[in-house]
Design a protein around this motif. Structure first.
Motif, PDB file in Angstrom:
ATOM      1  N   UNK A 123       8.984  -1.177   3.514  1.00  0.00           N
ATOM      2  CA  UNK A 123       7.026  -1.855   4.607  1.00  0.00           C
ATOM      3  C   UNK A 123       6.812  -1.679   2.847  1.00  0.00           C
ATOM      4  N   UNK A 124       7.314  -0.431   1.540  1.00  0.00           N
ATOM      5  CA  UNK A 124       7.221  -0.525   0.533  1.00  0.00           C
ATOM      6  C   UNK A 124       6.920  -1.816   0.475  1.00  0.00           C
ATOM      7  N   UNK A 125       8.022  -2.368   0.056  1.00  0.00           N
ATOM      8  CA  UNK A 125       7.913  -3.481  -0.756  1.00  0.00           C
ATOM      9  C   UNK A 125       7.898  -4.711  -0.085  1.00  0.00           C
ATOM     10  N   UNK A 134      16.276  12.161  -0.758  1.00  0.00           N
ATOM     11  CA  UNK A 134      14.455  11.987  -0.474  1.00  0.00           C
ATOM     12  C   UNK A 134      14.117  13.502  -1.271  1.00  0.00           C
ATOM     13  N   UNK A 135      13.658  13.145  -2.640  1.00  0.00           N
ATOM     14  CA  UNK A 135      12.646  13.874  -3.317  1.00  0.00           C
ATOM     15  C   UNK A 135      10.807  13.624  -2.917  1.00  0.00           C
ATOM     16  N   UNK A 136      10.350  12.947  -2.584  1.00  0.00           N
ATOM     17  CA  UNK A 136       9.101  12.220  -2.033  1.00  0.00           C
ATOM     18  C   UNK A 136       8.463  11.763  -3.213  1.00  0.00           C
ATOM     19  N   UNK A 151      10.297   5.722  -7.297  1.00  0.00           N
ATOM     20  CA  UNK A 151      10.193   5.184  -8.657  1.00  0.00           C
ATOM     21  C   UNK A 151      10.426   3.192  -8.277  1.00  0.00           C
ATOM     22  N   UNK A 152       9.386   2.974  -8.006  1.00  0.00           N
ATOM     23  CA  UNK A 152       9.451   1.096  -7.560  1.00  0.00           C
ATOM     24  C   UNK A 152       9.700   0.313  -9.326  1.00  0.00           C
ATOM     25  N   UNK A 153      10.039  -1.083  -9.545  1.00  0.00           N
ATOM     26  CA  UNK A 153       9.918  -1.632 -10.239  1.00  0.00           C
ATOM     27  C   UNK A 153      10.123  -2.800  -9.856  1.00  0.00           C
ATOM     28  N   UNK A 154       8.686  -3.646 -10.314  1.00  0.00           N
ATOM     29  CA  UNK A 154       9.043  -4.793 -10.268  1.00  0.00           C
ATOM     30  C   UNK A 154       8.686  -5.773 -11.712  1.00  0.00           C
ATOM     31  N   UNK A 155       9.449  -6.669 -11.528  1.00  0.00           N
ATOM     32  CA  UNK A 155       9.975  -7.856 -12.903  1.00  0.00           C
ATOM     33  C   UNK A 155       9.419  -9.061 -12.421  1.00  0.00           C
ATOM     34  N   UNK A 156       8.637  -8.908 -13.194  1.00  0.00           N
ATOM     35  CA  UNK A 156       8.004 -10.664 -12.568  1.00  0.00           C
ATOM     36  C   UNK A 156       6.272 -10.749 -13.642  1.00  0.00           C
ATOM     37  N   UNK A 167       3.789   7.872   3.654  1.00  0.00           N
ATOM     38  CA  UNK A 167       3.927   9.505   3.064  1.00  0.00           C
ATOM     39  C   UNK A 167       4.616   9.503   1.897  1.00  0.00           C
ATOM     40  N   UNK A 168       4.969   9.121   0.705  1.00  0.00           N
ATOM     41  CA  UNK A 168       5.513   9.876  -0.032  1.00  0.00           C
ATOM     42  C   UNK A 168       4.426   9.036  -1.541  1.00  0.00           C
ATOM     43  N   UNK A 169       5.233   9.646  -2.742  1.00  0.00           N
ATOM     44  CA  UNK A 169       4.088   9.385  -4.000  1.00  0.00           C
ATOM     45  C   UNK A 169       4.812   8.337  -4.663  1.00  0.00           C
TER      46      UNK A 169
END
Length: 188
Positions: free
Chosen positions: A90-92, A116-118, A121-126, A145-147
């Motif tokens: 859903x995030x992506x 599952x640390x809560x 870390x999302x990295x986008x290239x573009x 429900x996560x940072x």
């Protein structure tokens, strides 16, 4: 979601750990320490998953090393369920669909290692609008429900940092070419 189907908390954690990042390799004592569970409880679940063919086991000295069995017919479905359990899909989908020119999206850190640390870390290239990206991340955080700690890299910046991402666990969750495999990160 997966907790309602699988009543064993240990089995759920093992499936998430191994199927979020199939390159993950672990042994009994390390898993027991990480989960804060007894070695016996973890051993029982590892044996069940191995007997079902979902995990492969290889001896390494006097210990057994476990990993996801990528040749199992249910591997893609279980991996998809694991990603959905954490809300990564859903995030992506929310972020990539509304942004401009995204070539690659991947997760690093604890979630890429199956922990599952809560914090995701999302990295986008573009090339994306940074302000809009951060607004979408805030909305996605409420959804899952996560940072979420987001980072946007240009193609050049990614090229410079690529070796570092190879060293860390990196889980590719979206690719412009439609290939969503961790190996595609290494091959770019």
């Amino acid at each position: 979601m997966i907790e309602s189907l699988i009543t064993s908390k240990t089995r759920t954690r093992l499936l998430l750990k191994f199927f979020l990042n199939p390159e993950t390799r672990a042994h009994l004592r390390g898993l027991a320490d990480e989960f804060g569970e007894s070695t016996n409880a973890v051993r029982v679940e590892l044996n069940r998953l191995s007997e079902a063919g979902l995990l492969s086991v290889a001896p390494e000295g006097r210990t057994k090393v476990y990993r996801a069995n990528e040749s199992h017919p249910l591997f893609p479905e279980i991996r998809s369920i694991a990603a959905k359990t954490l809300g990564l899909d859903r995030v992506v989908e929310q972020v990539v669909r509304r942004l401009g020119n995204v070539e690659l999206a991947f997760v690093t850190g604890d979630y890429a290692k199956g922990v599952d640390s809560g914090l995701i870390d999302l990295v986008l290239v573009g090339q994306v609008d940074q302000a809009y990206f951060h607004d979408l991340v805030a909305k996605a955080e409420a959804l899952v429900g996560r940072k979420i700690r987001g980072l946007v890299l240009s193609r050049g910046e990614f090229g410079t940092l690529k070796e570092r991402f190879k060293e860390d666990a990196a889980l590719v969750v979206w690719s412009a070419d439609g290939v969503v495999e961790s190996s595609s990160l290494l091959g770019r």
